[in-house]
Design an enzyme around this catalytic site. Structure first.
Site, PDB file in Angstrom:
ATOM      1  N   CYS A   2     -64.913  25.050-104.236  1.00 12.53           N
ATOM      2  CA  CYS A   2     -64.292  24.988-102.919  1.00 12.53           C
ATOM      3  C   CYS A   2     -65.407  24.958-101.882  1.00 12.53           C
ATOM      4  O   CYS A   2     -66.555  25.235-102.191  1.00 12.53           O
ATOM      5  CB  CYS A   2     -63.426  26.215-102.679  1.00 12.53           C
ATOM      6  SG  CYS A   2     -62.203  26.472-103.965  1.00 12.53           S
ATOM      7  N   ARG A  27     -66.154  19.054-102.055  1.00  9.67           N
ATOM      8  CA  ARG A  27     -66.169  20.191-102.978  1.00  9.67           C
ATOM      9  C   ARG A  27     -64.777  20.558-103.471  1.00  9.67           C
ATOM     10  O   ARG A  27     -64.618  21.274-104.458  1.00  9.67           O
ATOM     11  CB  ARG A  27     -66.780  21.415-102.286  1.00  9.67           C
ATOM     12  CG  ARG A  27     -68.205  21.228-101.855  1.00  9.67           C
ATOM     13  CD  ARG A  27     -68.718  22.484-101.203  1.00  9.67           C
ATOM     14  NE  ARG A  27     -68.797  23.576-102.142  1.00  9.67           N
ATOM     15  CZ  ARG A  27     -69.846  23.826-102.908  1.00  9.67           C
ATOM     16  NH1 ARG A  27     -70.908  23.062-102.837  1.00  9.67           N
ATOM     17  NH2 ARG A  27     -69.849  24.838-103.744  1.00  9.67           N
ATOM     18  N   TRP A  74     -60.271  23.552-104.189  1.00  9.93           N
ATOM     19  CA  TRP A  74     -60.068  22.873-105.473  1.00  9.93           C
ATOM     20  C   TRP A  74     -59.413  23.925-106.353  1.00  9.93           C
ATOM     21  O   TRP A  74     -60.040  24.899-106.745  1.00  9.93           O
ATOM     22  CB  TRP A  74     -61.409  22.426-106.052  1.00  9.93           C
ATOM     23  CG  TRP A  74     -61.291  21.581-107.283  1.00  9.93           C
ATOM     24  CD1 TRP A  74     -61.115  20.233-107.341  1.00  9.93           C
ATOM     25  CD2 TRP A  74     -61.384  22.028-108.637  1.00  9.93           C
ATOM     26  NE1 TRP A  74     -61.074  19.811-108.654  1.00  9.93           N
ATOM     27  CE2 TRP A  74     -61.238  20.885-109.476  1.00  9.93           C
ATOM     28  CE3 TRP A  74     -61.553  23.276-109.243  1.00  9.93           C
ATOM     29  CZ2 TRP A  74     -61.265  20.962-110.864  1.00  9.93           C
ATOM     30  CZ3 TRP A  74     -61.587  23.343-110.635  1.00  9.93           C
ATOM     31  CH2 TRP A  74     -61.447  22.197-111.423  1.00  9.93           C
ATOM     32  N   ASN A 100     -65.036  31.020-102.447  1.00  6.17           N
ATOM     33  CA  ASN A 100     -65.364  29.982-103.422  1.00  6.17           C
ATOM     34  C   ASN A 100     -65.883  30.692-104.661  1.00  6.17           C
ATOM     35  O   ASN A 100     -66.820  31.478-104.559  1.00  6.17           O
ATOM     36  CB  ASN A 100     -66.434  29.052-102.841  1.00  6.17           C
ATOM     37  CG  ASN A 100     -67.029  28.138-103.893  1.00  6.17           C
ATOM     38  OD1 ASN A 100     -66.327  27.703-104.816  1.00  6.17           O
ATOM     39  ND2 ASN A 100     -68.303  27.831-103.773  1.00  6.17           N
ATOM     40  N   GLY A 101     -65.283  30.425-105.812  1.00  3.88           N
ATOM     41  CA  GLY A 101     -65.717  31.081-107.052  1.00  3.88           C
ATOM     42  C   GLY A 101     -64.512  31.545-107.830  1.00  3.88           C
ATOM     43  O   GLY A 101     -63.374  31.145-107.548  1.00  3.88           O
ATOM     44  N   GLU A 480     -73.230   7.106-119.724  1.00  5.07           N
ATOM     45  CA  GLU A 480     -73.120   7.304-118.282  1.00  5.07           C
ATOM     46  C   GLU A 480     -72.243   6.217-117.642  1.00  5.07           C
ATOM     47  O   GLU A 480     -71.422   6.504-116.775  1.00  5.07           O
ATOM     48  CB  GLU A 480     -74.525   7.342-117.644  1.00  5.07           C
ATOM     49  CG  GLU A 480     -74.562   7.478-116.138  1.00  5.07           C
ATOM     50  CD  GLU A 480     -73.767   8.658-115.589  1.00  5.07           C
ATOM     51  OE1 GLU A 480     -73.360   9.547-116.362  1.00  5.07           O
ATOM     52  OE2 GLU A 480     -73.523   8.680-114.372  1.00  5.07           O
ATOM     53  N   LYS A 484     -68.827   7.051-115.530  1.00  5.17           N
ATOM     54  CA  LYS A 484     -68.665   6.616-114.135  1.00  5.17           C
ATOM     55  C   LYS A 484     -67.343   5.889-113.972  1.00  5.17           C
ATOM     56  O   LYS A 484     -66.597   6.118-113.031  1.00  5.17           O
ATOM     57  CB  LYS A 484     -69.846   5.702-113.799  1.00  5.17           C
ATOM     58  CG  LYS A 484     -70.435   5.713-112.441  1.00  5.17           C
ATOM     59  CD  LYS A 484     -70.945   6.984-111.870  1.00  5.17           C
ATOM     60  CE  LYS A 484     -71.140   8.127-112.745  1.00  5.17           C
ATOM     61  NZ  LYS A 484     -71.406   9.407-112.333  1.00  5.17           N
ATOM     62  N   GLU A 487     -64.224   8.362-114.312  1.00  4.77           N
ATOM     63  CA  GLU A 487     -63.949   9.346-113.263  1.00  4.77           C
ATOM     64  C   GLU A 487     -63.421   8.746-111.973  1.00  4.77           C
ATOM     65  O   GLU A 487     -62.681   9.401-111.254  1.00  4.77           O
ATOM     66  CB  GLU A 487     -65.134  10.285-113.030  1.00  4.77           C
ATOM     67  CG  GLU A 487     -66.379   9.675-112.476  1.00  4.77           C
ATOM     68  CD  GLU A 487     -67.494  10.718-112.273  1.00  4.77           C
ATOM     69  OE1 GLU A 487     -68.646  10.315-112.229  1.00  4.77           O
ATOM     70  OE2 GLU A 487     -67.210  11.921-112.131  1.00  4.77           O
ATOM     71  N   HIS A 503     -67.594   2.012-137.913  1.00  3.70           N
ATOM     72  CA  HIS A 503     -67.147   3.129-138.754  1.00  3.70           C
ATOM     73  C   HIS A 503     -65.814   3.708-138.267  1.00  3.70           C
ATOM     74  O   HIS A 503     -65.482   4.843-138.559  1.00  3.70           O
ATOM     75  CB  HIS A 503     -68.229   4.208-138.816  1.00  3.70           C
ATOM     76  CG  HIS A 503     -69.481   3.710-139.478  1.00  3.70           C
ATOM     77  ND1 HIS A 503     -69.560   3.477-140.834  1.00  3.70           N
ATOM     78  CD2 HIS A 503     -70.684   3.335-138.966  1.00  3.70           C
ATOM     79  CE1 HIS A 503     -70.770   3.005-141.129  1.00  3.70           C
ATOM     80  NE2 HIS A 503     -71.467   2.912-140.005  1.00  3.70           N
ATOM     81  N   LYS A 603     -67.129  18.181-106.725  1.00  2.23           N
ATOM     82  CA  LYS A 603     -68.546  17.843-106.839  1.00  2.23           C
ATOM     83  C   LYS A 603     -69.340  18.894-107.608  1.00  2.23           C
ATOM     84  O   LYS A 603     -70.162  18.569-108.444  1.00  2.23           O
ATOM     85  CB  LYS A 603     -69.126  17.669-105.432  1.00  2.23           C
ATOM     86  CG  LYS A 603     -70.576  17.258-105.394  1.00  2.23           C
ATOM     87  CD  LYS A 603     -70.726  15.825-105.848  1.00  2.23           C
ATOM     88  CE  LYS A 603     -72.169  15.370-105.829  1.00  2.23           C
ATOM     89  NZ  LYS A 603     -72.330  14.150-106.633  1.00  2.23           N
TER      90      LYS A 603
HETATM   91  C1  AGP Z   1     -70.774  13.010-112.304  1.00  2.00           C
HETATM   92  O1  AGP Z   1     -70.374  11.860-111.732  1.00  2.00           O
HETATM   93  C2  AGP Z   1     -69.921  14.152-112.237  1.00  2.00           C
HETATM   94  N1  AGP Z   1     -68.978  14.185-111.251  1.00  2.00           N
HETATM   95  C3  AGP Z   1     -70.260  15.365-113.039  1.00  2.00           C
HETATM   96  O2  AGP Z   1     -70.253  14.965-114.378  1.00  2.00           O
HETATM   97  C4  AGP Z   1     -71.588  16.098-112.736  1.00  2.00           C
HETATM   98  O3  AGP Z   1     -72.664  15.301-113.103  1.00  2.00           O
HETATM   99  C5  AGP Z   1     -71.611  17.432-113.497  1.00  2.00           C
HETATM  100  O4  AGP Z   1     -70.547  18.213-113.066  1.00  2.00           O
HETATM  101  C6  AGP Z   1     -72.922  18.171-113.337  1.00  2.00           C
HETATM  102  O5  AGP Z   1     -73.154  18.500-112.004  1.00  2.00           O
HETATM  103  P1  AGP Z   1     -74.564  19.004-111.530  1.00  2.00           P
HETATM  104  O6  AGP Z   1     -75.523  17.876-111.735  1.00  2.00           O
HETATM  105  O7  AGP Z   1     -74.390  19.365-110.093  1.00  2.00           O
HETATM  106  O8  AGP Z   1     -74.932  20.173-112.376  1.00  2.00           O
END
Ligand code: AGP
Length: 608
Positions: A2, A27, A74, A100-101, A480, A484, A487, A503, A603
């Site tokens: 958050c 966030r 969030w 937040n937490g 990766e 991308k 998400e 396989h 994020k």
């Molecule tokens: C990547 O696009 C993500 N949204 C997510 O996988 C991110 O890389 C992951 O949560 C790690 O975050 P950080 O690099 O802030 O530790």
């Protein structure tokens, strides 16, 4: 997870809080709220939905006052709803809290408070904090907060205001980020620096379990025992525009376009007179010679950078490397000793799993090196050594420029280790350094292919499922690329090692299935050509990513080819990933998705 903000000064708090929350919406974006104190009353306005919904609501309500706290959520405990939104108010209405937490022992506290007659309106863990502070309050808010923090288990960044204290509010943190911004006759708190950069550049960082008492003209910081702490402010020298969209439609696109400068900023200052110099790294030559194993630990995109790190460190420095997902590493009783090095990678520097995994490695005697983007973040502060990726603020939830800079940092580490171990002669070493410095221009040339990538995306944005295949570093890259796409486009996707497809997974390839094939690795090129033929033979549509020198050959077997400049195979992922990021971006835009704030994500993931 958050975002929280707080303001006290002589200006109206409402527009400032909303403005700061806009910068924190990445966030969390399922609900938002503010609490503003005025004439002995807390004005509480909150609502489910994006911040714009709250803003609209506030446009029709008169909410005055020069001190307030705000939150963008969030959801973790309880669905997104008006009532579960923050701020939460204590039973008698005198105390408001944003958080937040995660409070791990909130059920026990809830039961305790219920026994004392407290009733709960929401399903959140945060509401217990508001009631507990009220319960512990005997006229001194700082003491009540300190006492409350002693009773909480878990992670928190908090903003607390109370009717009895019209000229101050309180902030505190443990394992969740929180900074204090110092202004002239006004002060701020926020979950990160970009949120308040427009208002101040002078920042104080709160340490774990510290409490700050924030008034208009000063900030006092106390430790757990209530003892006053001295803290030097530092001045942020980034440009405010670093946290703005600057004419781009989305932060993600802006951040992809910043990759050349971010990579340059990460690499250039560390190559001095043809040698790599890594900041003030305290790892000695002896430690490097004795290093038996390296663990690379991270989550999501940062983990995928770690997988590339494994390939290149093993190849260049001949040290065994295990790349591992932080949430798995933490709980599997890993075998580590003092001759191991643990590299943790994190954009935010706040990812809880990565942070805790780093602590676990430390506890078992390993040295730790953090590759982190956010300066002063929890991981950066607790690691033995830090190598910052100078990517600047990354706002879009989907990580892009952070990945290229994480790779840049890993290349520097791999080359340095190889050099110190005497495994690279001068010629090879300097050739790598030269090539590394050409990365920004090479990424630029991929950015120039954006129209071609956009066209391809326009033909495939309705795909139900997209596979990514590659071998060696191309496999790491495919992971990766696939993440991308998933998400932000919400299209099902999987990444497979080219040789593994047959396989089992090849059973899923049918007429028209899109397969993104990476062929950037010289040594594995022919093998990948074979894999492309295998999927083509089963009806796949192939988008190939390869070096210019191979373009004509690949064009004979693929439906479309995106070329990257002819780059050494070892360095290829840093350039090739940009094409995958652009592809995912255009697919998501064409699907009409909210690219910067994809559903269900946040994020910075500060929950387990
Ligand atoms: C990547 O696009 C993500 N949204 C997510 O996988 C991110 O890389 C992951 O949560 C790690 O975050 P950080 O690099 O802030 O530790």
């Amino acid at each position: 997870m958050c975002g929280i903000v707080g303001y006290i000064g002589n200006k109206e708090a409402k527009p400032i809080l909303i403005d700061c929350l806009k910068k924190l919406e990445y966030r969390g974006y399922d609900s938002a709220g503010v609490a503003i104190l005025n004439n002995g009353e807390i004005n509480l306005v909150k609502s489910k939905g994006r911040l714009a919904v709250l803003e609209e609501k506030l446009n029709h309500i008169k909410v005055e006052g020069t001190m307030g706290i705000g939150h963008t959520r969030w959801a973790t405990h309880g669905e997104p709803s008006d009532v579960n939104s923050h701020p939460h108010i204590s039973k008698n209405g005198s105390i408001a809290v944003v958080h937040n937490g995660i409070i791990e022992n909130y059920i026990q506290i809830k039961e305790f408070l219920a026994g004392k007659g407290y009733e709960f309106r929401s399903e959140t863990d945060t509401e217990v904090i508001a009631h507990l502070i009220e319960h512990n309050y005997d006229g001194d808010l700082i003491k009540a907060v300190l006492k409350t923090l002693n009773e909480l288990e878990g992670a928190y960044a908090l903003g607390v205001l109370s009717i009895d204290n019209p000229d101050m509010f309180v902030a505190a943190r443990k394992d969740s980020p929180l900074i204090v911004g110092l202004g002239k006759n006004e002060n701020y708190i926020a979950s990160d620096i970009p949120a308040i950069l427009k208002y101040t550049r002078d920042i104080l960082i709160l340490e774990d379990k510290e409490v700050a008492c924030i008034t208009r003209d000063k900030v006092d910081i106390y430790n757990q025992l209530g003892e006053k702490q001295q803290r030097e402010a530092f001045r942020v020298d980034w440009d405010v525009s670093a946290a703005e969209k600057g004419g781009y439609e989305h932060f993600m696109m802006k951040e992809i376009f910043e990759e050349p400068s971010a990579v340059k900023g990460t690499i250039s200052p560390r190559i001095k007179g043809n040698e790599i110099e890594l900041d003030k790294l305290t790892i000695t030559d002896e430690m490097i010679q004795n290093c038996e194993k390296i663990h690379i630990i991270a989550c999501g995109t940062a983990y995928h950078a770690g997988v590339v790190g494994k390939y290149i460190i093993e190849k260049l420095a001949r040290i065994p490397v295990e790349a591992e997902i932080a949430s798995e590493f933490r709980y599997r009783d890993p075998i580590i000793n003092e001759n191991h090095l643990t590299i943790v990678i994190s954009q935010s520097g706040e990812t809880l799993d990565t942070f805790m995994a780093m602590r676990e490695a430390k506890k078992r005697g390993s040295r730790t090196l953090a590759i982190v983007n956010v300066v002063g973040s929890s991981i950066a502060r607790e690691a033995d050594d830090v190598l910052y990726t100078w990517a600047g603020p990354e706002i879009a939830v989907a990580s892009t420029k952070a990945y290229n800079t994480q790779l840049s940092a890993l290349y520097l580490v791999a080359l340095l280790l190889a050099r110190k171990k005497g495994l690279l002669d001068d010629g090879m070493y300097h050739q790598y350094l030269d090539q590394l410095q050409q990365m920004p221009d090479m990424i630029d040339s991929v950015l120039n292919k954006r129209e071609q990538i956009q066209k391809f995306a326009s033909q495939h944005f309705n795909a139900k499922s997209i596979f990514y295949i590659g071998r060696g570093l191309d496999y790491a890259l495919s992971m990766e690329g696939s993440l991308k796409l998933k998400e932000i486009s919400y299209i099902h996707s999987e990444a497979y090692a080219g040789g593994e497809l047959k396989h089992g997974t090849i059973a899923l390839i049918e007429e028209g299935t899109l397969v993104v094939c990476s062929l950037t690795q010289d040594q594995l090129f022919e093998k990948m050509v074979g894999n492309v033929r295998e999927v083509k033979a089963r009806g796949a549509v192939v988008l190939a990513i390869t070096c210019e020198k191979n373009a004509s050959e690949v064009a004979k077997i693929a439906d479309s080819v995106i070329t990257i400049p002819d780059v050494d195979s070892v360095l290829a992922p840093i350039v090739a990933v940009t094409s995958m990021q652009l592809f995912a971006y255009y697919v998501a835009v064409m699907k009409g998705n909210d690219v910067d704030k994809p559903r269900n994500l946040a994020k910075s993931v500060t929950v387990e």
